[in-house]
Design a protein around this motif. Structure first.
Motif, mmCIF file in Angstrom:
data_model
loop_
_atom_site.group_PDB
_atom_site.id
_atom_site.type_symbol
_atom_site.label_atom_id
_atom_site.label_comp_id
_atom_site.label_asym_id
_atom_site.label_seq_id
_atom_site.Cartn_x
_atom_site.Cartn_y
_atom_site.Cartn_z
ATOM 1 N N TYR B 107 0.857 -1.207 0.000
ATOM 2 C CA TYR B 107 0.000 0.000 0.000
ATOM 3 C C TYR B 107 0.878 1.236 0.000
ATOM 4 O O TYR B 107 1.895 1.288 0.709
ATOM 5 N N ARG B 108 0.455 2.231 -0.779
ATOM 6 C CA ARG B 108 1.142 3.521 -0.757
ATOM 7 C C ARG B 108 0.102 4.637 -0.667
ATOM 8 O O ARG B 108 -0.920 4.583 -1.353
ATOM 9 N N THR B 109 0.360 5.639 0.156
ATOM 10 C CA THR B 109 -0.514 6.811 0.210
ATOM 11 C C THR B 109 -0.536 7.460 -1.177
ATOM 12 O O THR B 109 0.533 7.779 -1.720
ATOM 13 N N THR B 163 3.162 -7.599 4.741
ATOM 14 C CA THR B 163 2.689 -6.371 4.076
ATOM 15 C C THR B 163 3.795 -5.329 4.056
ATOM 16 O O THR B 163 4.628 -5.273 4.962
ATOM 17 N N GLN B 165 4.202 -1.058 3.393
ATOM 18 C CA GLN B 165 3.439 0.188 3.262
ATOM 19 C C GLN B 165 4.364 1.392 3.165
ATOM 20 O O GLN B 165 5.441 1.410 3.782
ATOM 21 N N THR B 298 -10.089 4.036 5.501
ATOM 22 C CA THR B 298 -9.958 4.057 4.033
ATOM 23 C C THR B 298 -10.216 5.455 3.468
ATOM 24 O O THR B 298 -10.164 5.644 2.259
ATOM 25 N N GLY B 307 -3.126 0.816 4.564
ATOM 26 C CA GLY B 307 -3.530 -0.439 3.934
ATOM 27 C C GLY B 307 -3.888 -1.489 4.960
ATOM 28 O O GLY B 307 -4.904 -2.183 4.841
ATOM 29 N N TRP B 308 -3.034 -1.616 5.972
ATOM 30 C CA TRP B 308 -3.240 -2.574 7.060
ATOM 31 C C TRP B 308 -2.769 -1.929 8.353
ATOM 32 O O TRP B 308 -1.863 -1.093 8.353
#
Lengths: 444, 489
Positions: B107-109, B163, B165, B298, B307-308
């Motif tokens: 996940y990336r902002t 994960t 991030q 979210t 993301g997590w």
């Protein structure tokens, strides 16, 4: 721990590679262990070993700072490059004079092996005993036991260098029952000086006496503040108005009042990083020795805390050794404060009270007006009504909105015994019980 | 980093851990702060390290180190095991974690403009421009700041989760302090949020949207005008809270109260517990029927968006209050299991994903994600027009709440009288106080999505050792009836 030799060689490594006019490297290395408990069981038991290395460079009054927690060569070089790059891109700060010149920093003993070597098992035993006390009384214990070792070091390109190795230990206990709570805490450099059983008993006793509290009308009451509540008065007073930043910005209650009486004559507050009744810290993050600083002397505003930058803005002013690590928005602040004890016992204070409140702790206080030093907050963990010289019953917690400056002017008695306490893991207060003739409670 | 996390999990398994997780974290922060035209702070920080958390004999142990070497991994994991065994000697119940978590992904902002690619020179120039406007307007002290924050972290656990991030938060703001030298009176105005800052899960575009220089003169003028304003009256009044004030109101009186670890007493020694209990789930009237609150990890732009969480649980939208009724908590794997033991299937089957740690060297705690007051129906102009006699309050100056999150008092920088449906005279030293459920029960209108935005708080403290978190709060102006205002010392 890292050790003075490696820290020193690391500082010299960075200084040797800097192309700035002046360079300063400061190091804080910590081994921090904390055993935390709730519902009379350990729910957090943690250890972490960390180091923070700060590089400050000066290029013709342009200043850049970079921070890393790695002592690897690549990370140190990156930090130095960031600091240099930031300085070159920053407009000159005309108020900046110089990094501190070399000066003697007296050595002081602050390291106690019993604290540094305290094991998880020993911490668990101490905490277990407190939990057992609370359980036996029908309550639950909550709190934390911290043992930590810190290495502090500063070196700069003017030739100044200093190192300090110290330890601290802290126990905080809240005992909670169905209708009441009690609190006790203490700190020491040497963990063997902490009497865990006494702290457990103190918190349990407060919780026991506080059961079934009844509401009481908010109004002005005389108050007897336990050291845990006095701590808040000292913390708010020193952080809101006794640093050079608020003084310079004219948002301090001592502006225009240095040398004048602003509190009662029985109030003397000073700061001293060398006093063994606190947690000693002989120099600030610039390496400047922490001189004893008189803040309030017999009610008279005596001074505020300076670092080298704010001192440089005033002709003839010297740093008092109270620089805080960057980045911060506070400026220099007193962080090793002592409220001078008096001669009264707590029993005498209670006996001399016709009607008033005994307050164990003040909670979540926030300043409202920095000039009048007005703050609001709640009582917590044991508030009791006093009538005709005796504690007659527990009462429910109250909200106050009170000028602390006014309160300091209405201190009727100061207690004999002090307790060393820490606020927000940051600053230390060595404080007694105080009795104040009037305190304004505004809500329930 | 993946080699390191795998080694830690192998080591934990060898030491007999029932469960283990490891987080490797690299955090980078740039802070620029200007006061009266002088750059007082130009700091770049970079931190790295890893932490191992494990369960042995049903009790937790945690240890961490800044040294990213395999040798350190063995030592740290062994230390965590020793701590867990010490904890187990005094446990009263086994830690239960519920359903396995085996999330995998990256996940990336989302950012439009990477804030690290903006030159410090340009950032300083923007702040100096805003600073000049503040002082031109009469501020005795002008302050302007920018924050760029990035955290890259890898999480792995013994249940198969892995994960990665990259979280980026960008923020800034301005503050004007006006001083009346004769009376010593001090008044402050901040923009865009309270305490002179706001931070978002976004890039440089959020700073451009703020338009700090374009708002600085107004802020400076308002600070000066407050010196001459009338005092906020004392008594009971209808209050319309502006969006940034409602954000801190929500943070203090809802966000912390619904942290499930706090409900179960985990913070009892420090900042306190919660007035909420498990039995209140799905029955307690938190507020009026106008009040709907969602913890949304979210939400675009929120600093509580990811993301997590730090247990590998996916980001979720968790209903907290629906039509005024409490229907959820912020939770972790352990606390949701505790809740299920009390209320059974009334509780969710698994964690709501709100475990966040401050860096590598702290264990995760239940933290706020983005705790948002959902938009209502009102247009702001219509809400004001519908208010015959009241006070508009915005921009927090001071905040205080008791150790159960019930009894609060707030001071605001900026207040305006509302008379006959129109904003009237400026009022200084505005303050209001109340008790959480009664206050939210008095809400009779929330503005619509046109007036709703998400705010960011970058210094939410919790736990021992103290941890700081970034929390988000989406809010629109809202009206509350019969509120106690103008509290005096």
């Amino acid at each position: 721990m890292i050790g003075p030799e490696r820290i020193s060689s690391t500082i010299q490594w960075v200084l040797a590679r800097s192309s700035a006019d002046q360079t300063e490297v400061s190091v804080v290395a910590t081994d921090n262990a904390l055993t935390r408990f709730a519902n009379s069981t350990i729910h957090q038991n943690v250890f972490s070993s960390n180091v923070t290395l700060r590089v400050r460079v000066v290029i013709a009054n342009q200043i850049g700072i970079a921070i890393t927690n790695s002592l690897e060569a690549a990370a140190l070089q990156r930090a130095l490059d960031h600091a240099l790059s930031n300085a070159r891109r920053t407009p000159p700060n005309p108020g900046f004079l110089s990094l501190p010149e070399p000066q003697l920093v007296p050595e002081v003993v602050g390291y106690f092996p019993a604290t540094a070597d305290c094991t998880p098992g020993q911490r668990a035993e101490s905490v277990g005993a407190i939990c057992q006390l609370a359980r036996e009384a029908g309550f639950h214990a909550y709190g934390a036991l911290t043992t930590a070792t810190r290495e502090l070091a500063v070196g700069n390109s003017l030739g100044h260098s200093c190192f300090h190795l110290g330890t601290l230990s802290e126990i905080k206990v809240t005992v909670i029952g169905d209708s009441s709570a009690g609190y006790a805490a203490n700190m020491a450099m040497d963990v063997r000086r902490l009497d865990f059983e006494a702290i457990g008993h103190e918190a349990t006793e407060r919780c026991s006496r506080g059961q079934n509290p009844q509401p009481i009308e908010p109004a002005e009451y005389a108050v007897i503040l336990a050291p845990y509540a006095t701590q808040d008065l000292v913390f708010v007073t020193t952080t809101v108005g006794l640093g050079a930043r608020s003084f310079r910005e004219k948002t301090s209650f001592v502006c225009g009042n240095i040398g004048k009486r602003i509190m009662g004559p029985n109030i003397t507050i000073h700061d001293d990083g060398f006093d063994g009744n606190g947690i000693v810290e002989p120099f600030d993050c610039e390496g400047v020795p922490k001189r004893r600083l008189d803040l309030i002397s017999n009610g008279v505003a005596s001074g505020v805390a300076y670092d080298s930058y704010y001192a440089g803005l005033e002709k003839g002013r010297r740093s008092t050794g109270h620089a805080l690590p960057p980045p911060n928005t506070s400026g220099p602040l007193p962080r090793h404060t002592f409220l001078r004890p008096g001669s009264a016992t707590v029993e005498e204070m209670i006996q001399s009270t016709g009607r008033g409140l005994y307050v164990t702790q003040l909670h979540y206080t926030r300043p409202i007006d920095p000039i009048r030093l007005t703050a609001t907050g709640m009582t917590r963990n044991g508030t009791f009504l006093i009538e005709h010289g005796e504690i007659v019953r527990p009462v429910k917690d109250l909200r106050f909105t009170q000028s602390y400056l006014k309160a300091w002017n209405e201190v009727e008695a100061v207690g004999q015994e002090t307790r060393l306490l820490r606020m927000w893991d940051q600053s230390l207060q060595n404080v007694p019980t105080v009795k104040i003739s009037s305190f304004n409670f505004t809500g329930s | 980093m993946r080699t390191l996390t795998a080694r830690a999990l192998d080591c934990a398994n060898g030491l007999g851990a029932q469960y283990a997780d490891v987080r490797g974290v690299v955090r980078r922060i740039q802070t620029i702060a200007i006061t009266n035209g002088v750059v007082e702070t130009m700091v770049e920080e970079e931190y790295q390290g890893f932490g191992v958390r494990l369960l042995i004999d049903g009790a937790w142990g945690f240890s961490g180190s800044a040294t990213l070497e395999l040798g350190a991994v063995d030592q740290v994991t062994a230390q965590a095991a020793e701590i867990a065994r010490a904890s187990a000697r005094f446990k009263t119940a086994e830690v239960r974690l519920g359903p396995r978590v085996s999330s995998v992904g990256v996940y990336r902002t989302p950012v439009l403009v990477n804030p690290w690619e903006i030159s410090p020179v340009a950032k300083i120039a923007l702040l100096l421009q805003a600073d000049r406007e503040l002082r031109h307007a009469g501020a005795a002290t002008a302050k302007a700041n920018l924050l760029t924050w990035q955290e890259n972290k890898v999480f792995a656990n013994s249940e198969g989760a892995l994960t990665e991030q990259e979280l980026i938060h960008t923020g800034g703001g301005v503050t004007a302090i006006a001083v009346d030298k004769e009376s010593g009176q001090v008044q402050t105005r901040s923009y865009p949020g309270f305490f002179g800052t706001d931070v978002r899960g976004a890039g440089w575009e959020t700073i451009l949207e703020m338009d700090l220089p374009g708002n600085a003169q107004r802020i400076g003028e308002e600070a000066v005008a407050l010196l001459r304003a009338d005092e906020c009256p004392s008594g009971h009044a209808t209050v319309i809270l502006g969006p940034s004030q409602l954000a801190i109101q929500t943070h203090e009186s809802v966000g912390h109260a619904i942290e499930l670890d706090r409900v179960f007493g985990a913070e009892g020694d420090f900042t306190g517990t919660s007035f909420l209990s498990p039995a209140m789930l799905n029955s307690f009237a938190y507020g009026s029927g106008h009040v709907n609150i969602t913890a949304d990890a979210t939400a675009p732009g929120g600093v509580g968006t990811f993301g997590w969480d730090d247990e590998g649980v996916p980001a979720q939208r968790v209903p907290i209050v629906r039509d005024g009724i409490l229907c959820g908590f912020l939770s972790s794997r352990e606390s949701i299991e505790q809740l299920r033991q009390v209320v059974g299937d009334r509780a969710p089957a698994s964690s709501g994903g709100a475990m966040i740690a401050d860096g590598w060297h702290n264990i995760p705690l239940v933290r706020m994600t983005n705790v948002n007051v959902d938009p209502g129906e009102w247009d702001l102009a219509e809400l004001i027009a519908d208010t015959d006699d009241g006070i508009w309050m915005d921009s927090c100056k001071t905040y205080s709440i008791d150790d159960r999150r019930l009894n609060f008092q707030f001071g605001v920088e900026y207040a305006r009288e509302i008379k006959h449906g129109k904003l009237g005279r400026l009022l200084k030293n505005g303050s209001y106080a109340g008790s959480t459920p009664q206050f939210w029960a008095s809400c009779d209108g929330v503005c619509n999505r046109d007036h709703w935005r998400i705010w960011g708080i970058s210094n939410c403290g919790k736990g021992q050792p103290g941890q700081m978190a970034h929390t988000g709060h989406g809010t629109a102006p809202a009206r509350f009836r019969n509120v106690r205002v103008g509290i005096r010392s």
